[in-house]
Design an enzyme around this catalytic site. Structure first.
Site, PDB file in Angstrom:
ATOM      1  N   SER A 191       0.950  -1.385  -0.086  1.00  0.00           N
ATOM      2  CA  SER A 191      -0.175  -0.165  -0.046  1.00  0.00           C
ATOM      3  C   SER A 191       0.792   1.088   0.102  1.00  0.00           C
ATOM      4  CB  SER A 191      -0.838  -0.109   1.282  1.00  0.00           C
ATOM      5  OG  SER A 191      -1.507   1.071   1.374  1.00  0.00           O
ATOM      6  N   TYR A 204      -1.854  -0.954  10.614  1.00  0.00           N
ATOM      7  CA  TYR A 204      -1.847  -1.170   8.999  1.00  0.00           C
ATOM      8  C   TYR A 204      -0.594  -0.809   8.029  1.00  0.00           C
ATOM      9  CZ  TYR A 204      -3.731  -0.943   4.552  1.00  0.00           C
ATOM     10  OH  TYR A 204      -4.099  -1.240   3.099  1.00  0.00           O
TER      11      TYR A 204
END
Length: 321
Positions: A191, A204
């Protein structure tokens, strides 16, 4: 065992000569690599050599919905034999039904990626029931969207197990067969949050930073041991409109659509790219993090991009206990 072995060290003059030689060779090759990269960047995909995925067995984790679902549909249409893993049984049924309605063969398995034993046992089932996996796409991910002090321990552990630790189990399960056959591709879905720390994402972002390190180290090992036909691709997309970041309102760039992300990923896989960042413009902004003063970077993020403010609207996910 090697303690008594005499090692012949090169002389200082010889060492300096070797360093100079290798540096000159590197500079010459660098010119070629840069020109090659510029050339292929300018050439449209329709004119580029793209590897065929017809007949390949492709396993997608998190294949029940979102980007995983789009990948499954598009890869099946390219002639691949698709294998889907997901913990969500209902989502798997819907995706499989959609594929079968189009006449494609699809295999699905309900798997909890946080369970190492389940991953290994299901991988063995895939090998027996479907065959050797040619392309592994580690796509599954989870986010809770809590600030650090509000994250409970179970949520932190679950995020790590699903977002990065599971990659070790899946790759360990399928990479040996790829090496034996001399053909394979490992796709690691990271990401942009794994390249730039993000508000309400201490768990995350950390796991996505880990995927970057995992990919780069794995790529290094494969090349160092001469496994040049086993490819590795790192995918780092911006926010995707799948519900994972529901409520987030980015200021400068809109969320990416799953269809676009899946299409771009497949193109990257077919081109054997090492890195795929979406949108492409982000790759030119990332170096600023290291080049600009830290206070300037924070002001850019907080005042211009409004990154933390946009993440404040992220809808919280159900708590894990």
């Amino acid at each position: 065992m090697l303690e008594g072995t005499k090692i012949n060290t090169p002389s200082q003059v010889s060492s300096i000569f070797d360093i100079a030689k290798d540096t000159v060779l590197f500079l010459v090759l660098s010119c070629y690599y840069i020109l090659e990269s510029l050339f292929w960047t300018l050439v449209p995909n329709v004119l580029r050599p793209m590897k065929s995925l017809n007949g390949d067995i492709i396993l997608i984790t998190g294949g029940g919905g979102g980007v995983g679902r789009q990948l499954a549909i598009k890869l099946a249409r390219l002639g691949a034999k698709v294998v889907l893993w997901d913990i969500n049984k209902e989502a798997l049924k819907k995706t499989c039904s959609a594929l079968r309605d189009e006449g494609y063969e699809v295999y699905s398995y309900v798997v909890d990626l946080a369970d190492r034993t389940a991953v290994y046992s299901t991988a063995q089932k895939v090998k027996i029931e479907v065959g050797k996996v040619d392309i592994l796409i580690n796509n599954a991910g989870i986010v809770f969207g809590e600030t650090f002090l509000d994250l409970n321990d179970a949520a932190i552990e679950t995020t790590y197990k699903v977002n990065i630790i599971s990659h070790y189990w899946t790759v360990k399960a399928f990479l040996p067969d790829m090496i034996s056959s001399g053909k394979g591709h490992i796709v690691t879905v990271g990401s942009v949050a794994g390249l730039l720390g993000t508000y309400r994402c201490t768990d995350y972002s950390a796991t996505k930073f880990a995927t970057v390190g995992f990919h780069e180290s794995l790529f290094t090992e494969l090349r160092a041991h001469g496994h040049n036909t086993i490819h590795a691709t790192l995918v780092c997309p911006y926010y995707i409109n799948t519900g994972m970041f529901d409520g987030v309102t980015p200021r400068l760039m809109p969320m990416l659509e799953p269809d676009y992300v899946a299409e771009t990923m497949i193109d990257s896989i077919r081109k054997n790219e090492v890195n795929c960042i979406m949108p492409g413009s982000v790759r030119y902004l990332l170096p600023l993090k290291c080049l600009l003063p830290a206070k300037m970077c924070w002001d850019l993020m907080h005042r211009v991009m409004k990154g933390p403010q946009s993440m404040m609207e992220l809808k919280k996910k159900p708590a894990v206990v």
